[in-house]
Design a protein around this motif. Sequence first.
Motif, PDB file in Angstrom:
ATOM      1  N   ASP A 215       0.860  -1.183   0.000  1.00  0.00           N
ATOM      2  CA  ASP A 215       0.000   0.000   0.000  1.00  0.00           C
ATOM      3  C   ASP A 215       0.892   1.227   0.000  1.00  0.00           C
ATOM      4  O   ASP A 215       1.986   1.206   0.564  1.00  0.00           O
ATOM      5  CB  ASP A 215      -0.866   0.032   1.259  1.00  0.00           C
ATOM      6  CG  ASP A 215      -1.959  -1.032   1.219  1.00  0.00           C
ATOM      7  OD1 ASP A 215      -2.171  -1.619   0.150  1.00  0.00           O
ATOM      8  OD2 ASP A 215      -2.592  -1.254   2.259  1.00  0.00           O
ATOM      9  N   TYR A 297      -4.655   7.493   0.113  1.00  0.00           N
ATOM     10  CA  TYR A 297      -4.312   6.075   0.213  1.00  0.00           C
ATOM     11  C   TYR A 297      -4.336   5.444  -1.165  1.00  0.00           C
ATOM     12  O   TYR A 297      -5.292   5.609  -1.912  1.00  0.00           O
ATOM     13  CB  TYR A 297      -5.335   5.405   1.133  1.00  0.00           C
ATOM     14  CG  TYR A 297      -5.318   3.894   1.158  1.00  0.00           C
ATOM     15  CD1 TYR A 297      -4.219   3.202   1.654  1.00  0.00           C
ATOM     16  CD2 TYR A 297      -6.409   3.155   0.711  1.00  0.00           C
ATOM     17  CE1 TYR A 297      -4.209   1.809   1.697  1.00  0.00           C
ATOM     18  CE2 TYR A 297      -6.417   1.769   0.756  1.00  0.00           C
ATOM     19  CZ  TYR A 297      -5.307   1.099   1.242  1.00  0.00           C
ATOM     20  OH  TYR A 297      -5.305  -0.268   1.291  1.00  0.00           O
ATOM     21  N   PRO A 299      -4.090   1.793  -2.632  1.00  0.00           N
ATOM     22  CA  PRO A 299      -3.976   0.379  -2.273  1.00  0.00           C
ATOM     23  C   PRO A 299      -3.070  -0.375  -3.244  1.00  0.00           C
ATOM     24  O   PRO A 299      -2.969  -0.008  -4.416  1.00  0.00           O
ATOM     25  CB  PRO A 299      -5.414  -0.133  -2.354  1.00  0.00           C
ATOM     26  CG  PRO A 299      -6.111   0.797  -3.279  1.00  0.00           C
ATOM     27  CD  PRO A 299      -5.440   2.124  -3.139  1.00  0.00           C
ATOM     28  N   SER A 300      -2.432  -1.405  -2.738  1.00  0.00           N
ATOM     29  CA  SER A 300      -1.668  -2.279  -3.616  1.00  0.00           C
ATOM     30  C   SER A 300      -2.638  -3.096  -4.458  1.00  0.00           C
ATOM     31  O   SER A 300      -3.837  -3.156  -4.163  1.00  0.00           O
ATOM     32  CB  SER A 300      -0.803  -3.212  -2.789  1.00  0.00           C
ATOM     33  OG  SER A 300      -1.640  -4.129  -2.098  1.00  0.00           O
ATOM     34  N   GLY A 303      -4.147  -5.617  -2.207  1.00  0.00           N
ATOM     35  CA  GLY A 303      -5.133  -5.025  -1.313  1.00  0.00           C
ATOM     36  C   GLY A 303      -6.432  -4.705  -2.039  1.00  0.00           C
ATOM     37  O   GLY A 303      -7.533  -4.893  -1.519  1.00  0.00           O
ATOM     38  N   GLU A 304      -6.292  -4.209  -3.268  1.00  0.00           N
ATOM     39  CA  GLU A 304      -7.459  -3.878  -4.087  1.00  0.00           C
ATOM     40  C   GLU A 304      -8.261  -5.146  -4.389  1.00  0.00           C
ATOM     41  O   GLU A 304      -9.490  -5.168  -4.262  1.00  0.00           O
ATOM     42  CB  GLU A 304      -6.960  -3.230  -5.384  1.00  0.00           C
ATOM     43  CG  GLU A 304      -8.032  -2.583  -6.217  1.00  0.00           C
ATOM     44  CD  GLU A 304      -7.425  -1.977  -7.477  1.00  0.00           C
ATOM     45  OE1 GLU A 304      -6.506  -1.157  -7.351  1.00  0.00           O
ATOM     46  OE2 GLU A 304      -7.848  -2.337  -8.578  1.00  0.00           O
ATOM     47  N   PRO A 391      -9.842   3.233   3.281  1.00  0.00           N
ATOM     48  CA  PRO A 391      -8.448   3.048   3.703  1.00  0.00           C
ATOM     49  C   PRO A 391      -8.379   2.482   5.112  1.00  0.00           C
ATOM     50  O   PRO A 391      -9.234   2.792   5.951  1.00  0.00           O
ATOM     51  CB  PRO A 391      -7.843   4.453   3.655  1.00  0.00           C
ATOM     52  CG  PRO A 391      -8.952   5.389   3.357  1.00  0.00           C
ATOM     53  CD  PRO A 391     -10.218   4.629   3.168  1.00  0.00           C
TER      54      PRO A 391
END
Lengths: 613, 160
Positions: A215, A297, A299-300, A303-304, A391
């Motif tokens: 992230d 934020y 997200p990676s 993460g997404e 986030p």
Amino acid sequence: MPAVRAVLCLCALVSGVAANAAQAPDFEALAASARWQALMHVNPGATLRSIGASYVDDADFFLAPDGATDIEAELVATWQALKPKASPARCRFPARYRFLAEQLGWTEAAPLAHCHDYLEWREQMPIGQLVLVFPAAYLNSPSSMFGHTLLRLDANQDPDAVWLSRAINFGAQGGAADNSMFYIWQGLAGGYPGQFSVTSYVEKIRDYAFVENRDMWEYALKLDADDIDWVVRHLWELRGINFDYYFFDENCSFRLLELIKVGRPDAPLMTDLRFAELPVNTVRALYEADLVAQRRYRPSKAGELEALAARLAPAERDLAAALRDDPALTAADRFQAYAPVRRHRIAQVAYQALRLGHREGERDPDVARKSLALLRVIQRNDAPPSEPLTPPAAPEAGHGTQMAHIGAGRQDGREFLSFGYRLTYHDLFDPLAGFLPGAAIEGLDIGLRVDADDGLELESLDLVNIRSLAPRGDFVKPISWFVHAGLEQAPVADHERRLAGFLQGGPGASWRVDDLFAYVFAVGRLESVSRQRTDAALGGGAEIGLALQAQAVQWGVHARWLEFTSHFSRLRTGLTVNLPVSAQNALRGECSRETWRSEAVAGCSVSFRHFFD
Amino acid sequence: MKKLIIGAALLGSSMTASAVAPGGPGCGWGNLLFEGSSGLPAHMLATTVNGTSGNATFGMTSGTNGCDTSGSLTYSGDSLLAMNGVLEEVAQDMAVGHGEALTALTVAMQIDTADRAHFDSIMHENFAQIFTRDDVSSGEVMENIQAVMKRDDRLSHYVS
């Protein structure tokens, strides 16, 4: 044209007169000014090495022979070098030129017109907004465990295309063959020169968010165009200039604070001693100096995917996993029965899951075929934009990086007091907000005990203790691992414990349901006990455990069994409960039992833990 | 006059840089869709040392190794697409209909803010004409994008 030339000449004449009038500028006062100190990278006492001297470790940065230690001499040399019209030195030091021009009233019309390289470079440097970027912790690279920081230059505030922005990075300049362990060693020892570099921000997004799945947190700074002009001019002065690079204090985060200080010399950024500068403390320092305008934020990819998958119903998630493996299933009734919006969302999860595993490595024609097939399904089934991801708590909202604890307990019928200190940073049961779930990094953790019989004794000294619980799910199958080295009291005979040096670790797997992690590790342990007949013992075994990482309370149980080559075994079981009582304080209860052959040492303790920076 | 010569020289040097760069390792017109990011030695270094190889990485228009990572603000759409990993993101954004990669492309192609939403929807509608094969190259994608734009009243003037 002659008229213009005449005006230019007049200007030069006037500035010459002004300089003559101010025959001897007050160099002492100028050298003491905050801006000059910032431009010289003077250590104001933020670290213990060479206070009052420049951090720059490169003769090319100085015009005076003793410029690194005598910044007033450097100022005089700079004044002499930059004063002549069209002086080549101006092209190397555009920020110093601006400093002198403003302080001494030099009013030349286009003083840097002859600096073609600088002007060409400068043309491409956007001056709209400066942003501190914090790609979060990355456990799989030791040098990035605490995260990294860099700066970003945007064309304007609220930029709509940060992919086209510039990244300013400070890092060690090594050869491509360097590996991380060597880097850390060199970094600690100060063996590496560090330099600033300027690259394209899209590369950074790709490296951090897409490939490493970290992230990213982006903090827009309250620097105006004039402040940023100082920073960018000075950045040019640092092109190819070497700084010493120390992993603990003079690292990427520290250097960025220095660069920001060039833009805002009055900001209280380096007033404290900054040992073990961690990226998160850099962020806190910027907040404390009231320099942060806005936080964003990013997200990676992992993460997404996780967040988008969590929005699907369980049956939709199963279908997405099936589509990832075989996009032809999109023709089946099972998929077509859904409304277009749902089809879009399911196919998007399937696509992102497929790409997650294949962004790195050789191009695979089969994966490419499946990827395009899924994209076509996404495209044919329109859907309104997804809600933005919520986030998690920002890194700076987390507990302080250092910790001290005091407590009491009972072991084998003997009562003791315990106290200790941990330099850094977070274990599995510390308050979770702001930290990566399932990740624990501890460095230099000292635990002492006092009891009536033995007096003061070292209970444990962890040099390093890292655990990565990377949960396996429908779409990812990562490896968990841990490594732990230090000294601890280990049972070596009936009712006897002795201080043992140890190194242990191993690979494993973990799973996660909501806040609960379950894990299993293979464990190898090398141990050496003082005053034992055998110098070292080698053991192997396994560890299983549960860890609950909720916001209100954290707890865990574990069991570790080890069989040693020198014909003894140990079974250790333990229970930990942690109760946060405020942002920086927690209560912890721990019980453990460790067997030596059939004899057991058992004990419980409670402690109060205080976090600080 | 002198200024003109300097300008031409600057233009020449940056054109050289972008002409050379697509042939660079892991980057360029030969870049296929879903290429992955292997063969990018800089990545290993970036991961392990938070650093960069010492090879003139200062945003200069010449001297960068690998991709033309130089004039990011002066990126044309095609050099952006030629960058490692970008083509895939653009493909996803076009399929979905919007996204950061697509926005970056519109800015790089100097499409007016007022036309960006229209550009996004035209690209989305014509996805199949742009990403024609799973091994389409960044150069072909750029040609296909321009062909689609030429057929659109609002966008044709950007490519004429």
